[in-house]
Design a protein around this motif. Structure first.
Motif, PDB file in Angstrom:
ATOM      1  N   SER A 256      -3.013  13.286  -2.322  1.00 56.73           N
ATOM      2  CA  SER A 256      -4.418  13.166  -1.920  1.00 56.73           C
ATOM      3  C   SER A 256      -4.876  11.713  -1.933  1.00 56.73           C
ATOM      4  O   SER A 256      -5.645  11.282  -1.067  1.00 56.73           O
ATOM      5  N   LEU A 257      -4.403  10.947  -2.907  1.00 58.87           N
ATOM      6  CA  LEU A 257      -4.734   9.519  -2.940  1.00 58.87           C
ATOM      7  C   LEU A 257      -4.134   8.800  -1.740  1.00 58.87           C
ATOM      8  O   LEU A 257      -4.766   7.912  -1.147  1.00 58.87           O
ATOM      9  N   ALA A 258      -2.916   9.189  -1.363  1.00 53.22           N
ATOM     10  CA  ALA A 258      -2.283   8.593  -0.182  1.00 53.22           C
ATOM     11  C   ALA A 258      -3.094   8.898   1.071  1.00 53.22           C
ATOM     12  O   ALA A 258      -3.212   8.067   1.971  1.00 53.22           O
ATOM     13  N   LYS A 259      -3.677  10.102   1.121  1.00 50.93           N
ATOM     14  CA  LYS A 259      -4.505  10.490   2.269  1.00 50.93           C
ATOM     15  C   LYS A 259      -5.768   9.632   2.331  1.00 50.93           C
ATOM     16  O   LYS A 259      -6.213   9.243   3.409  1.00 50.93           O
ATOM     17  N   LEU A 260      -6.352   9.320   1.154  1.00 50.11           N
ATOM     18  CA  LEU A 260      -7.565   8.489   1.131  1.00 50.11           C
ATOM     19  C   LEU A 260      -7.263   7.069   1.608  1.00 50.11           C
ATOM     20  O   LEU A 260      -8.041   6.469   2.345  1.00 50.11           O
ATOM     21  N   GLY A 261      -6.141   6.511   1.140  1.00 50.66           N
ATOM     22  CA  GLY A 261      -5.688   5.208   1.639  1.00 50.66           C
ATOM     23  C   GLY A 261      -6.502   4.012   1.197  1.00 50.66           C
ATOM     24  O   GLY A 261      -6.352   2.928   1.767  1.00 50.66           O
ATOM     25  N   THR A 262      -7.344   4.137   0.182  1.00 51.78           N
ATOM     26  CA  THR A 262      -8.133   2.997  -0.287  1.00 51.78           C
ATOM     27  C   THR A 262      -7.260   2.061  -1.112  1.00 51.78           C
ATOM     28  O   THR A 262      -6.153   2.417  -1.537  1.00 51.78           O
ATOM     29  N   GLY A 288       1.509   7.428   2.674  1.00 47.07           N
ATOM     30  CA  GLY A 288       0.432   6.447   2.719  1.00 47.07           C
ATOM     31  C   GLY A 288       0.682   5.354   3.726  1.00 47.07           C
ATOM     32  O   GLY A 288      -0.249   4.865   4.377  1.00 47.07           O
ATOM     33  N   ALA A 289       1.957   4.974   3.893  1.00 44.98           N
ATOM     34  CA  ALA A 289       2.369   3.980   4.904  1.00 44.98           C
ATOM     35  C   ALA A 289       1.490   2.735   4.886  1.00 44.98           C
ATOM     36  O   ALA A 289       1.080   2.236   5.929  1.00 44.98           O
ATOM     37  N   SER A 290       1.221   2.233   3.700  1.00 45.41           N
ATOM     38  CA  SER A 290       0.391   1.041   3.566  1.00 45.41           C
ATOM     39  C   SER A 290       1.273  -0.198   3.558  1.00 45.41           C
ATOM     40  O   SER A 290       2.149  -0.355   2.698  1.00 45.41           O
ATOM     41  N   SER A 291       1.038  -1.093   4.510  1.00 42.06           N
ATOM     42  CA  SER A 291       1.827  -2.337   4.574  1.00 42.06           C
ATOM     43  C   SER A 291       1.670  -3.156   3.301  1.00 42.06           C
ATOM     44  O   SER A 291       2.639  -3.740   2.802  1.00 42.06           O
ATOM     45  N   ALA A 292       0.440  -3.198   2.764  1.00 40.68           N
ATOM     46  CA  ALA A 292       0.196  -3.968   1.549  1.00 40.68           C
ATOM     47  C   ALA A 292       0.980  -3.378   0.381  1.00 40.68           C
ATOM     48  O   ALA A 292       1.573  -4.116  -0.425  1.00 40.68           O
ATOM     49  N   LEU A 293       1.008  -2.039   0.292  1.00 37.60           N
ATOM     50  CA  LEU A 293       1.758  -1.389  -0.786  1.00 37.60           C
ATOM     51  C   LEU A 293       3.245  -1.619  -0.607  1.00 37.60           C
ATOM     52  O   LEU A 293       3.965  -1.921  -1.575  1.00 37.60           O
ATOM     53  N   PHE A 294       3.748  -1.511   0.608  1.00 43.63           N
ATOM     54  CA  PHE A 294       5.166  -1.753   0.869  1.00 43.63           C
ATOM     55  C   PHE A 294       5.545  -3.185   0.466  1.00 43.63           C
ATOM     56  O   PHE A 294       6.607  -3.409  -0.135  1.00 43.63           O
ATOM     57  N   SER A 295       4.693  -4.130   0.790  1.00 45.87           N
ATOM     58  CA  SER A 295       4.977  -5.530   0.450  1.00 45.87           C
ATOM     59  C   SER A 295       5.071  -5.716  -1.059  1.00 45.87           C
ATOM     60  O   SER A 295       5.956  -6.422  -1.567  1.00 45.87           O
ATOM     61  N   ARG A 296       4.162  -5.085  -1.783  1.00 41.39           N
ATOM     62  CA  ARG A 296       4.186  -5.193  -3.249  1.00 41.39           C
ATOM     63  C   ARG A 296       5.453  -4.556  -3.816  1.00 41.39           C
ATOM     64  O   ARG A 296       6.050  -5.082  -4.768  1.00 41.39           O
ATOM     65  N   LEU A 297       5.871  -3.450  -3.231  1.00 43.60           N
ATOM     66  CA  LEU A 297       7.078  -2.777  -3.714  1.00 43.60           C
ATOM     67  C   LEU A 297       8.324  -3.609  -3.404  1.00 43.60           C
ATOM     68  O   LEU A 297       9.264  -3.656  -4.214  1.00 43.60           O
ATOM     69  N   ILE A 298       8.352  -4.259  -2.254  1.00 43.46           N
ATOM     70  CA  ILE A 298       9.484  -5.139  -1.927  1.00 43.46           C
ATOM     71  C   ILE A 298       9.561  -6.280  -2.931  1.00 43.46           C
ATOM     72  O   ILE A 298      10.654  -6.643  -3.402  1.00 43.46           O
ATOM     73  N   GLN A 299       8.423  -6.846  -3.285  1.00 40.42           N
ATOM     74  CA  GLN A 299       8.379  -7.897  -4.284  1.00 40.42           C
ATOM     75  C   GLN A 299       8.861  -7.374  -5.631  1.00 40.42           C
ATOM     76  O   GLN A 299       9.633  -8.033  -6.340  1.00 40.42           O
ATOM     77  N   PHE A 300       8.424  -6.157  -5.962  1.00 37.02           N
ATOM     78  CA  PHE A 300       8.865  -5.535  -7.215  1.00 37.02           C
ATOM     79  C   PHE A 300      10.379  -5.329  -7.203  1.00 37.02           C
ATOM     80  O   PHE A 300      11.066  -5.549  -8.214  1.00 37.02           O
ATOM     81  N   GLY A 301      10.932  -4.899  -6.063  1.00 34.96           N
ATOM     82  CA  GLY A 301      12.370  -4.702  -5.949  1.00 34.96           C
ATOM     83  C   GLY A 301      13.126  -6.012  -6.109  1.00 34.96           C
ATOM     84  O   GLY A 301      14.194  -6.053  -6.744  1.00 34.96           O
ATOM     85  N   SER A 302      12.598  -7.092  -5.546  1.00 36.31           N
ATOM     86  CA  SER A 302      13.240  -8.401  -5.684  1.00 36.31           C
ATOM     87  C   SER A 302      13.256  -8.852  -7.139  1.00 36.31           C
ATOM     88  O   SER A 302      14.259  -9.394  -7.629  1.00 36.31           O
TER      89      SER A 302
END
Length: 604
Positions: A256-262, A288-302
């Motif tokens: 549900s949070l992913a649906k809200l997308g805030t 959620g497909a959030s580019s900002a979230l994906f970017s943060r996760l990529i940084q976390f993975g690095s």
């Protein structure tokens, strides 16, 4: 009390009907009741007549006893009907109607099978429900309670059908029944009821939905959380629910949070994906497909990769799991995150300390993601990886090379890897070739499931390698013409074949496809030498092969069919043979699909 005496007399009368009227003469139980009935007769003529009827029965001859018993029963029934009361004790109060406007036009005989299918167990119920839905007879007031109750059915396909088809067809008329049946502490069926009520009533029940989210059973709570995802003003409540102890409740809150997308919702998903909740957070993050979230996760993975290089033991294992989660979250992101993801994957797959046996599963996931990015740089890197570590990455490098290079270049680059076909790299390559070839052949609508790879996409030298390595399935997929090398290899494989061997049928279909002149005789020999007892059903392969046979073989085919043990199979074969005898000669020059289509039309 007089009524009690009459009921006792009625019971004894029924007993004599069962035992037989001949047993009535001098019956002890009836004789015992007679004084009480005679006493009633002192106060009323009708009771006096009743006591007389009892006496006549007790003293009647066998021939007259049946008539006397019937007279007594008739009189007693008439008296009892006058002794009842119709009024109800207590004060009358008005009741509130439901406002349901459904009609009851269907006959109950037509409606009964539908209601029975909803309220009983057993096979064939879903088919009956679908039939009633299609003819519209289910839209009846008498069926509505059973329809709503079927949301609790243990056979999941029925509640699914009721939820998606039946109750929406009732519309608001279903609301009163759904409200009455809804139990906030109930199970999955009650969760469905809540979803359906919201579907009809919308935001007017949001307070009730919040109550269900806070105090309902897990199933009802999950349904309520799903609804709350449509209301941005309920984000704070969803944040709270995402911290619940039950994993399935947290998962619903994440979706549900992913649906809200805030931004706050994405922050909570980031926290979940980088914590112990990472397993259940992957799908909500993908949704959620959030580019900002994906970017943060990529940084976390690095950062996890950097930690991995200096860690040991459990801490190192934890970093590997974190990296694996990041890769899974990025699956499906496609070109949205292609450049950032490619940079991260390049760093990951060129870190020597990470390229060890313990991380092979994560390495393969990363290589698969490279192909998914659909980026030339990513594909080129995948090809380079296959050069450096052919055992692990060759299948991905081969798929990438197929997109970047010409068929001749792909063959030159990878064919040497095959060797004797026994190395790990060779097995990985053969697996990749088969996977790609199968995908391409499925797109061949001309041959209905037994097609070949597009000739222009492959170097012609591959098939020679597959014959050398005894890769029969690949030989069938790559065969384009009836060359001696190909037909000789495939024909030899049929020598020890049996009637229902999958490989043998694929070989024969291939030989027919490439128009090998001896294919009909090879198929006929296989039929004649095999045991007909093993032919339990007529597979699609046999159907195609029989349809391709020339008319000259109909006599031998008919002789074979007569020996088939199972009548249903025999009849199917004979029907095809009958159609073959009428097949125009020019059809033999047509494609396989044209022949089969003509046969089917002739048989229909």
């Amino acid at each position: 009390m007089s009524v009690d005496i009459l009921f006792n007399l009625q019971e004894e009368t029924r007993r004599l009907f069962i035992a037989g009227s001949a047993m009535a003469a001098g019956d002890l139980r009836m004789t015992k009741l007679l004084p009480s009935i005679q006493k009633l007769g002192e106060s009323s003529p009708v009771f006096k007549r009743l006591s007389g009827a009892v006496e006549e029965l007790l003293h009647a001859d066998r021939e007259e006893s049946a008539v006397k018993l019937l007279e007594l029963s008739t009189l007693l029934g008439a008296i009892l009907y006058t002794q009842g009361k119709t009024e109800t004790a207590g004060e009358s109060i008005p009741i509130q109607g439901s406002g349901v406007e459904l009609r009851t036009e269907s006959t109950y005989r037509k409606l009964h099978p539908f209601i029975e299918a909803l309220t009983t167990k057993g096979q064939g119920r879903l088919e009956q429900i679908r039939a009633s839905f299609e003819d519209g007879s289910f839209l009846d007031l008498r069926a509505l309670p059973a329809v709503c109750s079927a949301l609790d059915d243990s056979y999941s396909e029925i509640p699914d059908f009721v939820q998606t088809k039946l109750i929406p067809a009732f519309g608001r008329d279903a609301v009163p029944v759904l409200q009455k049946q809804l139990n906030l502490q109930g199970g999955k069926g009650d969760g469905r009821r809540l979803l359906l009520l919201h579907q009809q009533l919308g935001s007017s029940i949001i307070e009730f939905v919040k109550k269900a989210a806070n105090s309902g059973s897990p199933e009802v709570k999950i349904a309520a959380i799903t609804i709350l995802g449509e209301y941005p003003e309920q984000e704070s409540l969803l944040q709270e629910l995402s911290l619940e102890k039950r994993k399935e409740v947290r998962l619903a809150a994440f979706f549900s949070l992913a649906k809200l997308g805030t931004s706050a919702a994405m922050q909570r998903l980031y926290e979940a994906a980088t914590s112990k909740d990472r397993e259940i957070a992957v799908e909500p993050v993908q949704k959620g497909a959030s580019s900002a979230l994906f970017s943060r996760l990529i940084q976390f993975g690095s950062e996890a990769l950097e930690r991995y290089s200096v860690q040991e033991g459990k801490a190192r294992t934890e970093s590997v799991e974190q990296i694996a989660t990041v890769i899974r979250c990025l699956e499906g992101s496609g070109r949205q995150m292609a450049e950032e993801a490619c940079s991260f994957l390049r760093k990951l797959l060129t870190t020597k300390s990470f390229l060890v046996q313990e991380t092979e599963n994560v390495q393969e996931s990363a290589a698969a993601l490279l192909l998914e990015l659909d980026l030339p740089e990513a594909d080129q890197f995948a090809v380079e990886l296959s050069d450096n570590n052919k055992g692990t990455f060759i299948r991905y490098g081969f798929r990438a090379a197929s997109k970047l290079m010409s068929p001749e270049e792909v063959y030159i680059r990878f064919s040497d890897v095959l060797g004797n076909g026994k190395s790990r790299a060779a097995k990985q390559l053969l697996s990749a070739v088969l996977e790609l070839a199968a995908e391409q052949s499925r797109a061949d609508g001309e041959h209905d499931g037994y097609g070949a790879v597009p000739e222009e996409l492959w170097d012609t030298r591959w098939i020679g390698q597959f014959i050398r390595l005894e890769q029969t399935e690949l030989v069938c997929l790559f065969a384009q013409r009836a060359k001696r090398e190909i037909t000789g290899y495939l024909s030899a494989k049929l020598q020890a074949a049996r009637l229902n061997d999958w490989n043998a049928l694929e070989i024969l279909l291939t030989l027919f496809r490439i128009r090998y002149k001896n294919a009909p005789e090879l198929y006929m020999e296989l039929l004649e030498k095999s045991s007909v007892r093993s032919m339990y059903y007529l597979s699609w392969q046999h159907t195609h092969l029989l349809a391709f046979m020339p008319k000259a073989y109909t006599e031998r085919l008919r002789a074979f069919a007569e020996k088939v043990t199972y009548e249903s199979v025999r009849n199917q074969i004979l029907a095809i043979i009958d159609a073959l005898e009428e097949k125009p000669d020019e059809l033999n020059e047509e494609s396989g699909r044209s022949i089969l289509k003509w046969i089917k039309n002739k048989m229909s």
